[in-house]
Write a protein that holds these residues in place. Structure first.
Motif, short mmCIF file in Angstrom:
data_model
loop_
_atom_site.label_atom_id
_atom_site.label_comp_id
_atom_site.label_asym_id
_atom_site.label_seq_id
_atom_site.Cartn_x
_atom_site.Cartn_y
_atom_site.Cartn_z
N MET A 1 0.41 -1.55 -0.41
CA MET A 1 0.20 0.22 -0.20
C MET A 1 0.58 1.10 0.25
SD MET A 1 -2.62 1.14 2.88
CE MET A 1 -3.96 -0.35 2.00
N SER A 2 0.29 2.05 -0.91
CA SER A 2 1.82 3.44 -0.76
C SER A 2 0.72 4.12 0.10
CB SER A 2 1.19 4.23 -2.29
OG SER A 2 -0.07 4.40 -2.74
N GLU A 5 -1.87 6.16 -0.36
CA GLU A 5 -3.06 5.22 -0.17
C GLU A 5 -3.41 5.43 1.75
OE1 GLU A 5 -2.38 1.54 -1.89
OE2 GLU A 5 -3.53 2.29 -3.98
N ARG A 6 -2.58 5.00 2.14
CA ARG A 6 -2.58 4.84 3.39
C ARG A 6 -2.60 6.33 4.76
NH1 ARG A 6 1.71 1.03 6.06
NH2 ARG A 6 1.98 -0.51 4.29
N ASN A 8 -5.41 8.30 2.41
CA ASN A 8 -6.32 8.47 2.29
C ASN A 8 -7.00 7.40 2.79
OD1 ASN A 8 -6.34 10.29 0.11
ND2 ASN A 8 -5.65 9.41 -2.00
N GLN A 9 -6.75 6.28 3.48
CA GLN A 9 -6.95 5.39 4.22
C GLN A 9 -7.20 6.18 5.98
OE1 GLN A 9 -5.17 1.72 5.27
NE2 GLN A 9 -6.99 0.59 5.70
#
Length: 171
Positions: A1-2, A5-6, A8-9
């Motif tokens: 996971m980039s 993405e982290r 945004n999560q």
């Protein structure tokens, strides 16, 4: 996971697990949008107090606080822009500002943390002004997350409580 993405999560988790339940538990007469807009006004006022404290109490020159004043102007412009779009947010529908502010929410958190770090490590002469600035940034973050919350239909929000499960007489 980039990394993106982290981020945004984490943003989705913070919005869905912290701020949305809080927004759902607000009384019927107070919406998350109204509260978030009030937080934005509070952030603008606290930022103005911070700049005023730097100018008047600390004896800084106008040239020294120009960057702060430009940042304050951006806060006012942001508030005006959100205020014009608040009619798009309606109870029972998805909040269009949620997607529009997706880039602004996560980036505001490091700025608030840095402002807090500045206040903690500041020289005694600048401490008061920087505490107002850090409080302004924290209020801004809370406001932008509240503005991004969905507004449930009025009936659902009145029945739902913050942190409580379904009661025995409710289906």
């Amino acid at each position: 996971m980039s990394f993106g993405e982290r981020v945004n999560q984490f943003d989705a988790w913070l919005l869905d697990r912290v701020f949305q339940p809080f927004a759902d538990a607000l009384p019927e007469r107070v919406s998350a949008m109204d509260l978030g807009m009030n937080f934005q006004v509070g952030s603008i006022v606290l930022s103005a107090v911070s700049i005023s404290a730097l100018l008047m109490l600390e004896g800084m020159s106008f040239d020294s606080v120009v960057t702060n004043m430009l940042g304050w102007c951006f806060e006012v412009i942001f508030y005006i822009g959100i205020h014009r779009m608040r009619g798009m947010v309606r109870p029972g529908y998805l909040n269009p500002l949620r997607g529009m502010l997706a880039g602004m929410r996560p980036i505001s958190i490091p700025f608030a943390l840095y402002a807090l770090y500045q206040a903690v490590t500041a020289d005694r002469a600048y401490e008061l002004a920087l505490w107002f600035n850090s409080l302004s940034q924290i209020v801004f973050v809370a406001g932008i997350y509240l503005i991004s919350c969905h507004m449930p239909p009025p009936r659902q929000r009145a029945r739902q409580g913050f942190g409580r499960g379904l009661q025995p007489n409710e289906t």
